[in-house]
Design an enzyme around this catalytic site. Structure first.
Site, PDB file in Angstrom:
ATOM      1  N   ASP A  38      -6.723   9.135  -5.037  1.00 47.06           N
ATOM      2  CA  ASP A  38      -5.678   9.029  -4.025  1.00 47.06           C
ATOM      3  C   ASP A  38      -4.451   9.852  -4.433  1.00 47.06           C
ATOM      4  OD1 ASP A  38      -7.221   7.330  -2.531  1.00 47.06           O
ATOM      5  OD2 ASP A  38      -6.287   5.495  -3.300  1.00 47.06           O
ATOM      6  N   ASP A  80      -1.603  -0.312  -1.093  1.00 47.71           N
ATOM      7  CA  ASP A  80      -0.851   0.316  -2.183  1.00 47.71           C
ATOM      8  C   ASP A  80       0.597   0.527  -1.740  1.00 47.71           C
ATOM      9  OD1 ASP A  80      -0.904   2.512  -0.495  1.00 47.71           O
ATOM     10  OD2 ASP A  80      -2.382   3.617  -1.666  1.00 47.71           O
TER      11      ASP A  80
END
Length: 283
Positions: A38, A80
């Protein structure tokens, strides 16, 4: 030119950004990474260059190790720190014994539901595409393996640092979500570092600055492909390179093999079929 680089991806870059960077440094279009990180995450990103890109699929199956941080107090839609806050709640003090006990419940083969903000495909579309369209979709659980998960540090009461070794396909953000549910507290993944991918370790990884300054030599791709090796004589090697079958005189029953010529040069991957070996993927 072919080989592989162990790169330390910095946060703030996509894995594709790193690929573009390596293309410019090594002046080649043939560059591919072996497993997306990511943009907010950092850590080990093995990158194949040149002819080695043909063998990416033999590297993505490797186990991985991560260090991640959970921050309690609220959760986000992306699981997140980049997402929108969707839930908040009180944070309670945890005992380390309770934390360790909850973590142990995740060891072994487990089922987890991939995050809606992920590249997992359902019915031909990536999940994040459904999310951006505001569509609700049933996401079937996947089976992954957590080999071990350890508490590194607990900064009571808001943050916990954890190490995990897991199989390919494990979503750490989903693991964070499920840990928080077990603890009955909202939380999100506030930091992620990938510390290992198979034989690649973070302590051996090159930063992008080091690559730009030193342009390090590429490591041979076959060194990291975990398959039995077969050495061919000159005639066998010539046939394989022409795409022909050869007799299997090596008595190896496994399906895939690393093929070498009589000088020890890596030729590619072959497939063992009964009494024959055929080429699968060649340099």
């Amino acid at each position: 030119m072919e080989g592989i680089l162990n790169i330390l991806k910095p946060p703030g870059m996509t894995s594709h950004d790193v690929v573009d960077f390596i293309r410019k440094i090594y002046n080649t279009r043939k560059v591919g990474h072996t497993g997306t990180l990511d943009p907010d995450a950092a850590g080990v990103l093995p990158v194949c260059v040149g002819g080695a890109t043909k063998f990416v699929s033999y590297l993505v199956e490797q186990d991985k190790r991560y260090r991640f941080e959970i921050t309690f107090g609220f959760s986000t839609d992306t699981l997140d720190k980049s997402g929108k806050i969707i839930k908040s709640g009180p944070v309670r003090f945890l005992k380390e014994k309770e934390l360790r006990q909850v973590l142990r419940e995740f060891e072994g083969k487990i089922k987890q539901i991939p995050p809606i903000y992920s590249a997992k495909k359902i019915k031909g579309k990536k999940l994040y595409e459904y999310a951006r369209e505001g569509k609700i979709i049933d996401i079937p659980p996947i089976e992954v393996t957590i080999y071990n998960i350890d508490l590194v540090e607990y900064e009571s009461p808001y943050q916990v640092l954890i190490d995990v070794k897991c199989s390919k396909g494990t979503y750490v953000r989903a693991l964070v979500r499920d840990i928080c549910e077990k603890l009955n507290m909202p939380g999100y993944m506030s930091m992620l570092i990938r510390t290992e991918v198979g034989a690649f370790r973070i302590e051996d990884a090159y930063t992008l600055e080091e690559i730009k300054e030193k342009k390090p030599s590429l490591q041979p791709i076959d060194k990291f492909i975990k398959l039995p090796s077969v050495h061919l004589n000159k005639i066998e090697a010539e046939k394989i390179l022409k795409g022909q079958f050869i007799s299997n005189r090596h008595s190896i029953e496994t399906s895939f093999l690393k093929l070498y010529d009589n000088n020890g040069k890596f030729l590619g991957i072959g497939v063992s079929e009964r009494n024959k070996i055929r080429p699968k993927r060649l340099l």
